[in-house]
Design an enzyme around this catalytic site. Structure first.
Site, PDB file in Angstrom:
ATOM      1  N   ASP A  23      -1.749   4.036 -15.389  1.00  0.00           N
ATOM      2  CA  ASP A  23      -1.395   5.142 -16.289  1.00  0.00           C
ATOM      3  C   ASP A  23      -1.119   4.665 -17.709  1.00  0.00           C
ATOM      4  OD1 ASP A  23      -1.452   7.247 -14.266  1.00  0.00           O
ATOM      5  OD2 ASP A  23       0.264   6.213 -13.409  1.00  0.00           O
ATOM      6  N   SER A 162       2.996   3.635  -5.640  1.00  0.00           N
ATOM      7  CA  SER A 162       2.669   4.967  -6.144  1.00  0.00           C
ATOM      8  C   SER A 162       3.800   5.925  -5.809  1.00  0.00           C
ATOM      9  CB  SER A 162       1.374   5.483  -5.506  1.00  0.00           C
ATOM     10  OG  SER A 162       0.319   4.564  -5.702  1.00  0.00           O
TER      11      SER A 162
END
Ligand SMILES: *[C@@H]1O[C@H](CO)[C@@H](O)[C@H](O)[C@H]1NC(C)=O
Ligand SMILES: *[C@@H]1O[C@H](CO)[C@@H](O)[C@H](O)[C@H]1NC(C)=O
Ligand SMILES: *[C@@H]1O[C@H](CO)[C@@H](O)[C@H](O)[C@H]1NC(C)=O
Length: 320
Positions: A23, A162
């Protein structure tokens, strides 16, 4: 140094950890983990993509130029700025205008030999991703998982992290000490997991067996969780495939005439069990149905089919 960390350090030797994500280096999740692991006394070197790189899987893409054409995410690097570089406030934080797998290889192949005196890297951590990476569909699509796999290819233990929190937030807006901040919950759980593993590792030179990595998924936590009650998710030992493992689909919308990505339907091949403990619950099911629980799965990069399956195909080929 506070007493808690002093006590941890007295049992666990400091490790060298390369940290990346998909990200981008300016996001809250990765900065929270960086801060937490450094506070635990480890040498942490961040080598993360400059910009959002979700869905790039294991693709290795290096910067196409020495400089960037457009300002980066969160405007951390202006247009015309260098395609790779260092955080002006922390010399162990590096960015690379490439994919997550490329960022890790930039760390292993360039930074470690040239800037860190060839220090041994004990672990590559990738994440925590903004969104879960559960099951085989995500295993091949996720840039977060792709970076962990790239490090396992190179003999460095890799772990993908995650979280169910999707917030693409900038660390300068969102990195605080709030125990209900999902990024903080994920960072603390990551540190807890690693301290336990490093302690068990003891004198063993490698944290994981050769060619092995881990996939860890956190649930909705803190402010994102039901009644804000999930601040210390329990650990559940899981498998990558199995019950309710979803896959991708391409859905055509007759009204708009556009295609959309579908995800969530379970397809039977994704639940097949040839390897590992078939009685384990899938990470997909645990992450979506168990509430305040984190899934830990183990993978190997030996993707060959087991002998009985391969032999079945071999006899079908009929040439051997
Ligand atoms: C690091 O290792 C590489 C490859 O083994 C070697 O070429 C290089 O000289 C080493 N660098 C340092 C600073 O030790
Ligand atoms: C999401 O990010 C924004 C901006 O960084 C922040 O203000 C907000 O509190 C975050 N929300 C959650 C639920 O973390
Ligand atoms: C299909 O497109 C229409 C028009 O843009 C939209 O209103 C509708 O929500 C879409 N349907 C689905 C299932 O996404």
């Amino acid at each position: 140094m506070n007493l808690k960390y002093f006590l941890l350090l007295s049992v666990v030797a400091a490790k060298t950890i390369l940290l990346t994500n998909d990200d981008g280096w300016g996001t809250t999740n990765i900065r929270a983990v960086y801060r937490e692991l450094k506070a635990s006394g480890h040498k942490v070197i961040m080598t993360a993509p400059l910009n959002q790189q979700s869905g790039t899987g294991g693709t290795v893409k290096v910067p196409k130029d020495k400089t960037i054409d457009e300002e980066s995410d969160f405007n951390l690097v202006p247009a015309g700025g260098p395609a790779w570089g260092q955080d002006p406030e922390d010399s162990d934080i590096w960015y690379f205008d490439g994919t997550p797998a490329a960022s890790i290889l930039f760390g292993l192949d360039y930074l470690i030999p040239t800037k860190y005196d060839n220090i041994t890297v004990d672990l590559v951590l990738s994440g925590p991703n903004e969104g879960n990476n559960i099951g085989n569909g995500y295993f091949v699509a996720s840039g977060t998982v792709g970076a962990a796999v790239a490090s396992v290819f190179r003999g460095v233990p890799g772990m993908a992290l995650s979280g169910a929190n999707l917030n693409h937030s900038f660390y300068q807006d969102s990195l605080d000490e709030d125990p209900l901040n999902p990024s903080i919950v994920y960072a603390k759980k990551t540190a807890q997991l690693l301290e336990s593993m490093f302690e068990k590792q003891g004198e063993n030179p490698s944290l994981l067996p050769l060619g092995v990595g881990m996939n860890v998924n956190f649930p909705k936590a803190g402010y994102e969780s039901e009644n804000e009650a999930c601040v210390d998710p329990e650990w559940t030992w899981t498998r990558l495939t199995g019950q309710s493992t979803p896959g991708f689909s391409v859905n055509f919308n007759e009204t708009s005439g556009e295609f959309a990505l579908g995800y969530g339907q379970s397809y039977k091949p994704l639940t097949v069990c040839y390897n590992g403990d078939c009685s384990l619950t899938s990470e997909s099911y645990v992450t979506t149905e168990f509430g305040c629980s984190s899934a830990i799965s183990v993978f190997t990069i030996d993707w060959d089919a087991p002998l009985n399956v391969a032999d079945e195909v071999k006899s079908l080929v009929g040439l051997f």
